[in-house]
Design a protein around this motif. Sequence first.
Motif, PDB file in Angstrom:
ATOM      1  N   THR A  21       0.825  -1.183   0.044  1.00 11.42           N
ATOM      2  CA  THR A  21      -0.045   0.055   0.009  1.00 11.42           C
ATOM      3  C   THR A  21       1.025   1.175  -0.066  1.00 11.42           C
ATOM      4  O   THR A  21       0.775   2.070  -0.656  1.00 11.42           O
ATOM      5  N   TYR A  22       1.849   1.134   0.841  1.00 12.17           N
ATOM      6  CA  TYR A  22       2.641   2.511   0.853  1.00 12.17           C
ATOM      7  C   TYR A  22       3.612   2.586  -0.399  1.00 12.17           C
ATOM      8  O   TYR A  22       3.590   3.965  -0.820  1.00 12.17           O
ATOM      9  N   VAL A  23       4.046   1.717  -0.910  1.00 16.02           N
ATOM     10  CA  VAL A  23       4.872   1.904  -2.109  1.00 16.02           C
ATOM     11  C   VAL A  23       4.185   2.250  -3.168  1.00 16.02           C
ATOM     12  O   VAL A  23       4.506   3.169  -4.152  1.00 16.02           O
ATOM     13  N   GLU A  24       2.796   1.686  -3.599  1.00 15.83           N
ATOM     14  CA  GLU A  24       2.134   1.978  -4.699  1.00 15.83           C
ATOM     15  C   GLU A  24       1.730   3.597  -4.511  1.00 15.83           C
ATOM     16  O   GLU A  24       1.468   3.958  -5.417  1.00 15.83           O
ATOM     17  N   ALA A  25       1.265   3.900  -3.370  1.00 18.35           N
ATOM     18  CA  ALA A  25       0.913   5.116  -3.070  1.00 18.35           C
ATOM     19  C   ALA A  25       2.286   6.109  -3.679  1.00 18.35           C
ATOM     20  O   ALA A  25       1.841   7.204  -4.185  1.00 18.35           O
ATOM     21  N   GLN A  26       3.397   5.728  -3.235  1.00 18.31           N
ATOM     22  CA  GLN A  26       4.459   6.622  -3.745  1.00 18.31           C
ATOM     23  C   GLN A  26       4.402   6.602  -4.982  1.00 18.31           C
ATOM     24  O   GLN A  26       4.728   7.807  -5.797  1.00 18.31           O
ATOM     25  N   TRP A  27       4.323   5.651  -5.849  1.00 17.26           N
ATOM     26  CA  TRP A  27       4.386   5.551  -7.026  1.00 17.26           C
ATOM     27  C   TRP A  27       3.383   6.425  -7.694  1.00 17.26           C
ATOM     28  O   TRP A  27       3.540   7.121  -8.855  1.00 17.26           O
ATOM     29  N   SER A  28       2.111   6.400  -7.290  1.00 19.71           N
ATOM     30  CA  SER A  28       0.893   7.129  -8.083  1.00 19.71           C
ATOM     31  C   SER A  28       1.319   8.644  -7.585  1.00 19.71           C
ATOM     32  O   SER A  28       1.215   9.595  -8.601  1.00 19.71           O
ATOM     33  N   ILE A  29       2.001   9.343  -6.550  1.00 23.04           N
ATOM     34  CA  ILE A  29       2.283  10.414  -6.445  1.00 23.04           C
ATOM     35  C   ILE A  29       3.512  10.990  -7.483  1.00 23.04           C
ATOM     36  O   ILE A  29       3.181  12.060  -7.982  1.00 23.04           O
ATOM     37  N   TYR A  30       4.242  10.076  -7.676  1.00 20.50           N
ATOM     38  CA  TYR A  30       5.334  10.335  -8.837  1.00 20.50           C
ATOM     39  C   TYR A  30       4.691  10.548 -10.077  1.00 20.50           C
ATOM     40  O   TYR A  30       5.087  11.681 -10.814  1.00 20.50           O
ATOM     41  N   GLN A  31       3.822   9.712 -10.527  1.00 17.26           N
ATOM     42  CA  GLN A  31       3.017   9.781 -11.717  1.00 17.26           C
ATOM     43  C   GLN A  31       1.987  10.928 -11.662  1.00 17.26           C
ATOM     44  O   GLN A  31       2.003  11.715 -12.978  1.00 17.26           O
ATOM     45  N   SER A  32       1.647  11.334 -10.644  1.00 19.13           N
ATOM     46  CA  SER A  32       0.809  12.576 -10.746  1.00 19.13           C
ATOM     47  C   SER A  32       1.614  13.954 -10.919  1.00 19.13           C
ATOM     48  O   SER A  32       0.782  15.095 -11.077  1.00 19.13           O
ATOM     49  N   VAL A  33       2.859  13.870 -10.327  1.00 21.27           N
ATOM     50  CA  VAL A  33       3.667  15.186 -10.599  1.00 21.27           C
ATOM     51  C   VAL A  33       4.288  15.086 -11.780  1.00 21.27           C
ATOM     52  O   VAL A  33       5.384  16.032 -12.066  1.00 21.27           O
ATOM     53  N   PRO A  37      10.768   9.165 -10.822  1.00 20.02           N
ATOM     54  CA  PRO A  37      12.072   9.374 -10.961  1.00 20.02           C
ATOM     55  C   PRO A  37      12.855   7.925 -11.717  1.00 20.02           C
ATOM     56  O   PRO A  37      12.521   7.033 -11.594  1.00 20.02           O
ATOM     57  N   ALA A  38      14.246   8.296 -11.778  1.00 23.91           N
ATOM     58  CA  ALA A  38      15.155   7.264 -12.284  1.00 23.91           C
ATOM     59  C   ALA A  38      15.076   6.294 -11.402  1.00 23.91           C
ATOM     60  O   ALA A  38      15.345   6.351 -10.421  1.00 23.91           O
ATOM     61  N   GLY A  39      14.903   4.815 -11.831  1.00 27.29           N
ATOM     62  CA  GLY A  39      15.200   3.744 -10.856  1.00 27.29           C
ATOM     63  C   GLY A  39      13.796   3.150 -10.735  1.00 27.29           C
ATOM     64  O   GLY A  39      13.790   1.998  -9.952  1.00 27.29           O
ATOM     65  N   ILE A  40      12.877   3.832 -10.820  1.00 30.53           N
ATOM     66  CA  ILE A  40      11.603   3.339 -10.329  1.00 30.53           C
ATOM     67  C   ILE A  40      11.085   1.934 -11.265  1.00 30.53           C
ATOM     68  O   ILE A  40      10.288   1.116 -10.734  1.00 30.53           O
ATOM     69  N   ALA A  41      11.750   1.906 -12.435  1.00 31.40           N
ATOM     70  CA  ALA A  41      11.458   0.759 -13.164  1.00 31.40           C
ATOM     71  C   ALA A  41      12.088  -0.435 -12.632  1.00 31.40           C
ATOM     72  O   ALA A  41      11.421  -1.661 -12.503  1.00 31.40           O
ATOM     73  N   ASP A  42      13.247  -0.415 -12.185  1.00 31.59           N
ATOM     74  CA  ASP A  42      13.858  -1.353 -11.254  1.00 31.59           C
ATOM     75  C   ASP A  42      13.242  -1.696 -10.106  1.00 31.59           C
ATOM     76  O   ASP A  42      13.145  -2.800  -9.690  1.00 31.59           O
ATOM     77  N   SER A  43      12.768  -0.738  -9.289  1.00 33.54           N
ATOM     78  CA  SER A  43      11.982  -0.847  -8.244  1.00 33.54           C
ATOM     79  C   SER A  43      10.686  -1.558  -8.231  1.00 33.54           C
ATOM     80  O   SER A  43      10.552  -2.598  -7.766  1.00 33.54           O
ATOM     81  N   THR A  48       7.522  -6.339  -7.894  1.00 26.79           N
ATOM     82  CA  THR A  48       6.059  -6.823  -8.585  1.00 26.79           C
ATOM     83  C   THR A  48       6.433  -7.828  -9.513  1.00 26.79           C
ATOM     84  O   THR A  48       5.755  -8.570 -10.052  1.00 26.79           O
ATOM     85  N   GLY A  49       7.633  -7.758 -10.287  1.00 33.88           N
ATOM     86  CA  GLY A  49       8.140  -8.379 -11.357  1.00 33.88           C
ATOM     87  C   GLY A  49       8.553  -9.757 -11.361  1.00 33.88           C
ATOM     88  O   GLY A  49       9.068 -10.407 -12.286  1.00 33.88           O
ATOM     89  N   GLY A  50       8.852 -10.142 -10.057  1.00 32.89           N
ATOM     90  CA  GLY A  50       9.678 -11.539  -9.790  1.00 32.89           C
ATOM     91  C   GLY A  50      11.115 -11.424  -9.930  1.00 32.89           C
ATOM     92  O   GLY A  50      11.774 -12.242  -9.862  1.00 32.89           O
TER      93      GLY A  50
END
Length: 268
Positions: A21-33, A37-43, A48-50
Amino acid sequence: MEWKPPACWYEPYWKAKDFKTYVEAQWSIYQSVGGAPAGIADSKARYTGGHPYKDFNADKNDDGMWWVATENPEMKDDPASRACTLPPFWVNNGENPGVPQAIDTKTLAGLAYQRTTVPGTKISTAPAGKSTVNLPTWIWLDKATFKTVSVTASLPGTGLWATTTAKPVSLHIDPGTGDAQTSPASGECTINADGSIGEPYTKGKANETPPCGVTYLRSSNGGSYALKATLTWQITWKGSGGTGGDLPNGTFATTTDVPVQEIQSVNR
């Protein structure tokens, strides 16, 4: 206390679903602004990607916890506080985290040790004003002045805890001059059965040898001697899982200025 606590450590912090819940909320904030940031794909790949986790291990919510790096709040100016750089990682219940600086009961004991505060060392002396050459100065600490001190550090939700206990064990006397004799000769006054040190002076004992004290052999010539009293506290700890042990003793000193007079006698 002469001990350096850890500047950072890893501790269990998140249940799986809470972390998700916490991390997905952080990702939503990043997308809304305006973008991530760099590295989120790796995160996202990591959690989530195994690689290595899927869906934040949400299906294991009650089987373990996400561990995170934590700075010692009292050492944030120390560069070593930023040495714990691993991203959050999963540890199953009952498993060893397998990383250096993972928190355990010994670390908690050290943190409790860091926060242990003992009463100041304040001795009583008699005579309380000037001492006299060749007459003993009595020194004592009443048991009500200092007591055993305990501090507990725990990690909520994990069952990890540790308690440190500081116990006064002896008082060392340094007269402040070589022209003096301590009682006992070692200058080490041990604790009595009732928890006190030494013995309070009472009327009529001026010429007796105190169990803890000093006899000055030379006048201080209008000045004073710096009587140093150092109290030693023995530090032990016990923690969850039957753990425990010793930590370095604590020593705390106080200095009392003692004027010493010489009484002149006249023979007729």
